[in-house]
Design an enzyme around this catalytic site. Sequence first.
Site, short mmCIF file in Angstrom:
data_model
loop_
_atom_site.label_atom_id
_atom_site.label_comp_id
_atom_site.label_asym_id
_atom_site.label_seq_id
_atom_site.Cartn_x
_atom_site.Cartn_y
_atom_site.Cartn_z
N SER B 159 0.98 -1.24 -0.08
CA SER B 159 0.03 -0.05 0.04
C SER B 159 0.93 1.24 0.17
O SER B 159 1.39 1.30 -0.58
CB SER B 159 -1.30 0.17 1.21
OG SER B 159 -1.76 0.53 0.98
N ASP B 242 -10.61 -5.72 -3.29
CA ASP B 242 -9.40 -4.51 -2.52
C ASP B 242 -10.60 -3.61 -3.05
O ASP B 242 -10.71 -2.88 -3.65
CB ASP B 242 -7.94 -4.58 -2.85
CG ASP B 242 -7.71 -3.07 -2.18
OD1 ASP B 242 -8.48 -2.46 -1.36
OD2 ASP B 242 -5.85 -3.29 -2.56
N HIS B 276 -7.28 -6.18 0.99
CA HIS B 276 -6.11 -4.37 1.50
C HIS B 276 -5.55 -5.58 2.60
O HIS B 276 -4.43 -5.06 3.06
CB HIS B 276 -6.90 -3.95 1.63
CG HIS B 276 -5.87 -2.72 0.78
ND1 HIS B 276 -4.85 -2.91 0.10
CD2 HIS B 276 -4.62 -1.69 2.29
CE1 HIS B 276 -3.91 -1.76 0.37
NE2 HIS B 276 -4.11 -1.17 1.49
#
Lengths: 306, 306
Positions: B159, B242, B276
């Site tokens: 991320s 996600d 995620h």
Amino acid sequence: METPTEVSRTKAFGCAITQYAYTSPALGGTKATFSVITPPPEAGGAGAPLPALYWLSGLTCTDQNFITKAGAAAHAAAARLIIVAPDTSPRGAGAPGEEDGWDFGTGAGFYVDAVTPGFGAYQMETYVTVELPAAVAAAVAARGEVALDGARRSVAGHSMGGHGALTLALRHPGLYASASAFSPVAHPTACPWGVKAFTGYLGGDAAAAAGWATHDATELMAARGKPLYPSTPIRVEQGAADGFWADGQLRGDEFVDACKAAGQLVEWHLREGYDHSYHFIATFLGEHVALHAAALAAAAEKKGGD
Amino acid sequence: METPTEVSRTKAFGCAITQYAYTSPALGGTKATFSVITPPPEAGGAGAPLPALYWLSGLTCTDQNFITKAGAAAHAAAARLIIVAPDTSPRGAGAPGEEDGWDFGTGAGFYVDAVTPGFGAYQMETYVTVELPAAVAAAVAARGEVALDGARRSVAGHSMGGHGALTLALRHPGLYASASAFSPVAHPTACPWGVKAFTGYLGGDAAAAAGWATHDATELMAARGKPLYPSTPIRVEQGAADGFWADGQLRGDEFVDACKAAGQLVEWHLREGYDHSYHFIATFLGEHVALHAAALAAAAEKKGGD
């Protein structure tokens, strides 16, 4: 009992990890949360019914500690079994003193059915052995991705949950095909955590204390005096650098001695440098899952041969 | 710079996991915490010097999220490399508004050297590329269990940390032997997280914003116009389930397109059903570590041949 509803769903190593919640009659009408790891469906349908390994967690845990830290999905996928992770107590039951410490009450149900005043919601033995399997069956059936063989179950756990795994297996012969434990509170009548919990849940007077031994893995095995699993070892894993081991809270070696005296096959692994954390569990979980998978496969063959 | 002191130490899959802390000059004299996974020593001594993979975490993380949830030690042991996990920002720096949101300030350093007033402690690029490697070298040498080859490093992240891995690799050619990312914020000048962070750390006026592209992986690769790693792919992993991907915060596909246009080998894996979380990272981390281990081994051969 209501069908559990999905709280969240994620994916790991091809498995679905689903968290469920429902109103639990066994736990006094509190909201019970549990997680289920299911292997990927087979091509063309739900495939053969899968057995389930119940994982019982330790003090302060919810269902999520094991789910997020143990790396269990990789092993569930490899062995093609379902893994069930319940919470460690009712939540918000309002029992006397349940929030006063981390080793009693909330997060610390000790997998017994409490008999003391105000602890009517603390029926973790009934919850884990009777109600939760029904809830899991309903949840897995509602999803329809894989099929559950509700007759084939094994049990494992960590610390307080290791106590739970060993005692529930010994108190309910035939319910689980195999049992194993990491860092179990294996002789609770002889350690501070156990004495505190048993006093609070089972009662501290002499008559009540006489029954404590029926919730103590070492005492249960000694009283049994013969194997629980004639052809499958009970595996016990213990970290040598575990502070609670040094403090005498765990005493897995005493349970192992009781197994040997009773003729029960047992594997005792004292692991140099490993502590009480999920790092230790993650390191050896695959070997435990493989042991349970083999026992559950043998149970299927036996059932098929009847 | 002071030698980091050990905060805690545990063991997983034969590796030592050690958490360190020290007073960081780069981070304005705040206390910097990081963790290091070291493979078991070889019999008879520290053995050959090992390369290091730097793991950069995402928004809100400390060094511990990756350490407790990714199952990384198993891969460090298999590949025999050291893994370093820093924190994601200075802590307690007192910068304006640093505690006001989860996507800026504390836990959200974005791996840039801030130039805005009050953010003198937010020098995460210098920290990760210069000071942290020196701190790791000192810490590993003080232990003496394994030897570190400080010249061989790779970088990966998740991320915001995926953004960090890709941009630091592109901004410092030759510093890392390979780079990969999970769910990277791959085009930050085109997403809300990036615009907020770059405005806060780099400045929001037109002149400052013109420099944003030099901290944007997609823009950096486009501007470069030729491969960063001629013989090693940059691997990008993205979960199709996600929510941040659906929201347009991540945009890894745009970075992949820029790689292709520049002739950079790239692997793009869009994974059905994965989200995620660290469940996603744990599932594919082993493949990323293997890629980095191969690149680091090739770097050793090249060095040996010089």
